[in-house]
Write a protein that holds these residues in place. Sequence first.
Motif, PDB file in Angstrom:
ATOM      1  N   ARG A  70       0.813  -1.216   0.000  1.00 19.23           N
ATOM      2  CA  ARG A  70       0.000   0.000   0.000  1.00 19.23           C
ATOM      3  C   ARG A  70       0.851   1.273   0.000  1.00 19.23           C
ATOM      4  O   ARG A  70       0.526   2.254  -0.647  1.00 19.23           O
ATOM      5  N   LYS A  71       1.957   1.236   0.748  1.00 21.52           N
ATOM      6  CA  LYS A  71       2.726   2.483   0.835  1.00 21.52           C
ATOM      7  C   LYS A  71       3.483   2.828  -0.446  1.00 21.52           C
ATOM      8  O   LYS A  71       3.926   3.958  -0.611  1.00 21.52           O
ATOM      9  N   PHE A  72       3.594   1.879  -1.372  1.00 25.34           N
ATOM     10  CA  PHE A  72       4.213   2.169  -2.674  1.00 25.34           C
ATOM     11  C   PHE A  72       3.178   2.280  -3.797  1.00 25.34           C
ATOM     12  O   PHE A  72       3.534   2.565  -4.940  1.00 25.34           O
ATOM     13  N   ALA A  73       1.913   2.052  -3.464  1.00 23.99           N
ATOM     14  CA  ALA A  73       0.861   1.993  -4.511  1.00 23.99           C
ATOM     15  C   ALA A  73       0.778   3.293  -5.310  1.00 23.99           C
ATOM     16  O   ALA A  73       0.521   3.276  -6.510  1.00 23.99           O
ATOM     17  N   HIS A  74       1.030   4.403  -4.652  1.00 26.80           N
ATOM     18  CA  HIS A  74       0.926   5.708  -5.346  1.00 26.80           C
ATOM     19  C   HIS A  74       1.905   5.849  -6.510  1.00 26.80           C
ATOM     20  O   HIS A  74       1.715   6.677  -7.406  1.00 26.80           O
ATOM     21  N   LYS A  75       2.953   5.024  -6.528  1.00 28.25           N
ATOM     22  CA  LYS A  75       3.937   5.074  -7.626  1.00 28.25           C
ATOM     23  C   LYS A  75       3.431   4.366  -8.879  1.00 28.25           C
ATOM     24  O   LYS A  75       4.085   4.392  -9.918  1.00 28.25           O
ATOM     25  N   TYR A  76       2.302   3.706  -8.774  1.00 30.91           N
ATOM     26  CA  TYR A  76       1.809   2.894  -9.887  1.00 30.91           C
ATOM     27  C   TYR A  76       0.739   3.581 -10.735  1.00 30.91           C
ATOM     28  O   TYR A  76       0.182   2.986 -11.641  1.00 30.91           O
ATOM     29  N   TYR A  77       0.456   4.840 -10.424  1.00 30.09           N
ATOM     30  CA  TYR A  77      -0.499   5.593 -11.261  1.00 30.09           C
ATOM     31  C   TYR A  77      -0.172   7.067 -11.178  1.00 30.09           C
ATOM     32  O   TYR A  77       0.284   7.550 -10.141  1.00 30.09           O
ATOM     33  N   ASP A  78      -0.342   7.748 -12.294  1.00 29.68           N
ATOM     34  CA  ASP A  78      -0.238   9.204 -12.217  1.00 29.68           C
ATOM     35  C   ASP A  78      -1.381   9.917 -12.939  1.00 29.68           C
ATOM     36  O   ASP A  78      -1.323  11.122 -13.129  1.00 29.68           O
ATOM     37  N   LYS A 151      -9.848   2.778  -0.109  1.00 29.89           N
ATOM     38  CA  LYS A 151      -9.274   3.886  -0.877  1.00 29.89           C
ATOM     39  C   LYS A 151      -8.363   3.345  -1.986  1.00 29.89           C
ATOM     40  O   LYS A 151      -8.003   2.162  -2.000  1.00 29.89           O
ATOM     41  N   ILE A 152      -7.997   4.240  -2.897  1.00 35.81           N
ATOM     42  CA  ILE A 152      -7.286   3.820  -4.108  1.00 35.81           C
ATOM     43  C   ILE A 152      -6.035   2.989  -3.802  1.00 35.81           C
ATOM     44  O   ILE A 152      -5.836   1.919  -4.387  1.00 35.81           O
ATOM     45  N   ASP A 153      -5.194   3.459  -2.896  1.00 35.22           N
ATOM     46  CA  ASP A 153      -3.939   2.724  -2.656  1.00 35.22           C
ATOM     47  C   ASP A 153      -4.196   1.346  -2.031  1.00 35.22           C
ATOM     48  O   ASP A 153      -3.496   0.375  -2.324  1.00 35.22           O
ATOM     49  N   THR A 154      -5.203   1.269  -1.201  1.00 35.60           N
ATOM     50  CA  THR A 154      -5.575  -0.025  -0.605  1.00 35.60           C
ATOM     51  C   THR A 154      -6.105  -0.972  -1.674  1.00 35.60           C
ATOM     52  O   THR A 154      -5.824  -2.178  -1.657  1.00 35.60           O
ATOM     53  N   LEU A 155      -6.880  -0.414  -2.617  1.00 38.57           N
ATOM     54  CA  LEU A 155      -7.395  -1.251  -3.713  1.00 38.57           C
ATOM     55  C   LEU A 155      -6.253  -1.810  -4.551  1.00 38.57           C
ATOM     56  O   LEU A 155      -6.265  -2.987  -4.925  1.00 38.57           O
ATOM     57  N   ILE A 156      -5.255  -0.972  -4.842  1.00 31.77           N
ATOM     58  CA  ILE A 156      -4.121  -1.439  -5.664  1.00 31.77           C
ATOM     59  C   ILE A 156      -3.380  -2.560  -4.934  1.00 31.77           C
ATOM     60  O   ILE A 156      -3.009  -3.569  -5.536  1.00 31.77           O
ATOM     61  N   ILE A 159      -5.868  -5.670  -5.144  1.00 30.76           N
ATOM     62  CA  ILE A 159      -6.021  -6.219  -6.501  1.00 30.76           C
ATOM     63  C   ILE A 159      -4.752  -6.937  -6.937  1.00 30.76           C
ATOM     64  O   ILE A 159      -4.805  -8.023  -7.513  1.00 30.76           O
ATOM     65  N   SER A 160      -3.594  -6.328  -6.629  1.00 28.13           N
ATOM     66  CA  SER A 160      -2.326  -6.870  -7.150  1.00 28.13           C
ATOM     67  C   SER A 160      -1.885  -8.149  -6.425  1.00 28.13           C
ATOM     68  O   SER A 160      -0.911  -8.781  -6.811  1.00 28.13           O
ATOM     69  N   LYS A 161      -2.622  -8.534  -5.383  1.00 29.67           N
ATOM     70  CA  LYS A 161      -2.376  -9.855  -4.778  1.00 29.67           C
ATOM     71  C   LYS A 161      -2.849 -10.954  -5.708  1.00 29.67           C
ATOM     72  O   LYS A 161      -2.349 -12.071  -5.684  1.00 29.67           O
ATOM     73  N   TYR A 162      -3.898 -10.637  -6.479  1.00 29.33           N
ATOM     74  CA  TYR A 162      -4.531 -11.638  -7.338  1.00 29.33           C
ATOM     75  C   TYR A 162      -4.161 -11.477  -8.812  1.00 29.33           C
ATOM     76  O   TYR A 162      -4.047 -12.453  -9.532  1.00 29.33           O
ATOM     77  N   PHE A 163      -4.049 -10.217  -9.241  1.00 30.31           N
ATOM     78  CA  PHE A 163      -3.865  -9.928 -10.667  1.00 30.31           C
ATOM     79  C   PHE A 163      -2.661  -9.012 -10.836  1.00 30.31           C
ATOM     80  O   PHE A 163      -2.632  -7.923 -10.255  1.00 30.31           O
ATOM     81  N   THR A 164      -1.703  -9.441 -11.648  1.00 34.38           N
ATOM     82  CA  THR A 164      -0.582  -8.564 -11.988  1.00 34.38           C
ATOM     83  C   THR A 164      -1.133  -7.342 -12.706  1.00 34.38           C
ATOM     84  O   THR A 164      -1.935  -7.477 -13.640  1.00 34.38           O
ATOM     85  N   LEU A 165      -0.739  -6.173 -12.253  1.00 36.12           N
ATOM     86  CA  LEU A 165      -1.174  -4.945 -12.923  1.00 36.12           C
ATOM     87  C   LEU A 165      -0.157  -4.578 -13.988  1.00 36.12           C
ATOM     88  O   LEU A 165       1.061  -4.695 -13.762  1.00 36.12           O
TER      89      LEU A 165
END
Length: 203
Positions: A70-78, A151-156, A159-165
């Motif tokens: 979660r703490k790095f999730a913000h790096k995966y979208y801009d 929230k968005i970062d928690t969702l990322i 989700i990424s536990k199951y599906f590679t983004l």
Amino acid sequence: MKIICVGRNYVEHIEELDNAVPKAPVLFMKPDTAIVLKNQPFFIPEFSNEIHHEVEILVKINRIGKHIDRKFAHKYYDEIGLGIDFTARDLQSQLKEKGLPWEKAKGFDGSAVIGKFLPKSNFDDINNINFRLEKNDKVQQSGNTSLMLWKIDTLIEYISKYFTLKIGDVIFTGTPSGVAKVTSNDTLTGFVENTKLFSIKIK
Ligand code: ZN
């Protein structure tokens, strides 16, 4: 690219459909063939008499990731966008009743409207973004990302536990209350704060 959708992420919407508040995010997918092509209308499919609009904040993934913390999730979208998760509610209710998957009700051709995206840097706080859907120039749905159960970062992270983004994947983050049936000749227009991100005609 793939489209990952989150169901039941706003309490008032869960209540309007009489669903239970889930203990973990509810996920489903739409294929890329669900996307409405630019400037095209939405055609009500012949297999449904109850197509609902669900306006949702979108997140576009900009790098590949799996098991994202979660703490790095913000790096995966801009970029943040807005779209509609069109739902054949009558068909979904039948499928839910039988315990069957929702795909036909959620992933059919034309079921995903993806509007323009805005740079994340436009927003002071990603968890405090106002958005709304106007139907024929009247506000029909409005929400704020602060009201998301997840929230968005928690969702990322989840989700990424199951599906590679992957780059270009889009997450539909769930709809606030006010979902309703569309009829032909309706025009649906979506705004984030006061920026219009899409407008689509129903046929
Ligand atoms: Zn939805």
